[in-house]
Design a protein around this motif. Structure first.
Motif: not given
Length: 348
Positions: A238-245
């Motif tokens: 399971v991979v996550a990343d920022s919801f905004y950049w």
């Protein structure tokens, strides 16, 4: 009219290749880079790294700030016997007082390889078009290929028992970021099942889907796009990343309210993914937003192995892209130049 070059860097090197996106490389070539990563990591562990970048310089262009990209590339160049130069927008005239073309040509005369972490893909592509040394995409608005090499290697290090890369189901939960796209392309190229779970509003664009589905047709992989968080079931990773950049600050509140709490990776969500599923995140992580601190610190988390493997990836890329033009002078040549220069200096 182009004048003959007097450059000591031997312009128009044979075998010149850039690393702008993994799609430019075959599955076998990417596999070769992963194998090289493994050997270099083993050598680093034994403090016995071959000096395969000795006497060489890496020019690092940063339009965006970074922790892992800067430290990993600079450390990689040093560990392999070379040198890295940090170039921010305050240090050079990129795209302002000096064109991309001229910047690429000038840096090619002074450095052996260029890494650019930029706002827009056209910038790093423009550098590559005019550079006569390899150019590496350290991140742009829609791709992050060096991160994905670290991710693939981390997956190899933590493969579930009796599985190969092609057997994995990788689920990316969150926004269609540059990590999401690059991971989508690499996973489908290797024949994995790649799931992207996110609200309909923020799903991957058609251009990405076309690339991934073309990969699947060749590799036997599978692409799943859904807003159903329950589709996380059956995931190995399971991979996550920022919801905004950067550049999305105006959308921050609507993005957070859309993603939170349903798409936050919690311990409960990891349990739903599967009993042996692991958690990955490229970092920096906004804990309590896209994931919880509990997940980040859990036994399922490999995020700091993943971060370390940024260094592993950068070492391999520096070597892979320059090794065919790597040469060390023999002792006779060294002695000849030393004597000639020494004799001259003695007259001053």
């Amino acid at each position: 009219m182009k004048l003959p070059s007097s450059s000591a860097t031997n312009l128009n090197k044979p075998n010149l290749r850039h690393f702008l996106k993994t799609q430019d490389y075959t599955k076998q070539e990417l596999t070769d880079i992963l194998a090289l990563m493994g050997m270099l990591k083993d050598a680093r562990r034994d403090n016995a790294l071959p000096q395969l970048f000795a006497g060489k310089t890496l020019a690092m262009i940063f339009e965006q700030p970074s922790t892992r990209t800067r430290v990993s590339f600079e450390a990689a160049a040093t560990l392999l016997g070379g040198h890295a130069q940090f170039l921010s927008p305050k240090d050079i005239h990129l795209g302002a007082k000096e064109s991309l073309e001229d910047t690429g040509r000038v840096l090619s005369r002074m450095a052996d390889i260029i890494m650019a972490r930029v706002d827009h893909h056209d910038t790093v592509a423009g550098l590559a078009e005019h550079a006569t040394v390899p150019v590496i995409n350290g991140l742009c608005d829609w791709l992050h290929p060096t991160q994905i090499m670290a991710d693939l290697f981390t997956m190899l290090e933590h493969l579930p028992s009796n599985k190969q890369l092609s057997d994995l189901t990788v689920t990316f939960v969150g926004d269609a970021t540059n990590v999401c796209s690059s991971l989508m392309f690499a996973c489908t190229k290797f024949g994995m099942t790649y799931k992207h779970i996110c609200p309909e509003r923020f799903k991957a664009p058609a251009k990405w889907v076309d690339i991934a589905e073309t990969n699947c047709a060749v590799s036997g992989g599978k692409l799943v796009l859904t807003d159903d968080i329950n589709q996380v079931a059956g995931s190995d990773i399971v991979v996550a990343d920022s919801f905004y950049w950067f550049g999305q600050e105006e959308e921050k509140e609507i993005r957070l309210s859309t993603f939170i709490p349903e798409y936050v990776v919690t311990q409960e969500l990891m349990e739903k993914a599967g009993p042996e599923s692991i958690f990955m995140h490229c970092l920096p992580a906004n804990d309590q937003r896209e994931c919880t601190r509990e997940v980040m610190e859990s036994d399922r988390s490999v995020i700091f192995d993943e971060a370390e493997n940024r260094l592993t990836a950068q070492m391999a890329l520096l070597v892979y892209l320059t090794h065919k033009n790597f040469s060390q002078p023999d002792e006779a040549t060294r002695a000849r130049h030393q004597e000639k220069i020494g004799d001259f200096l003695a007259t001053l």
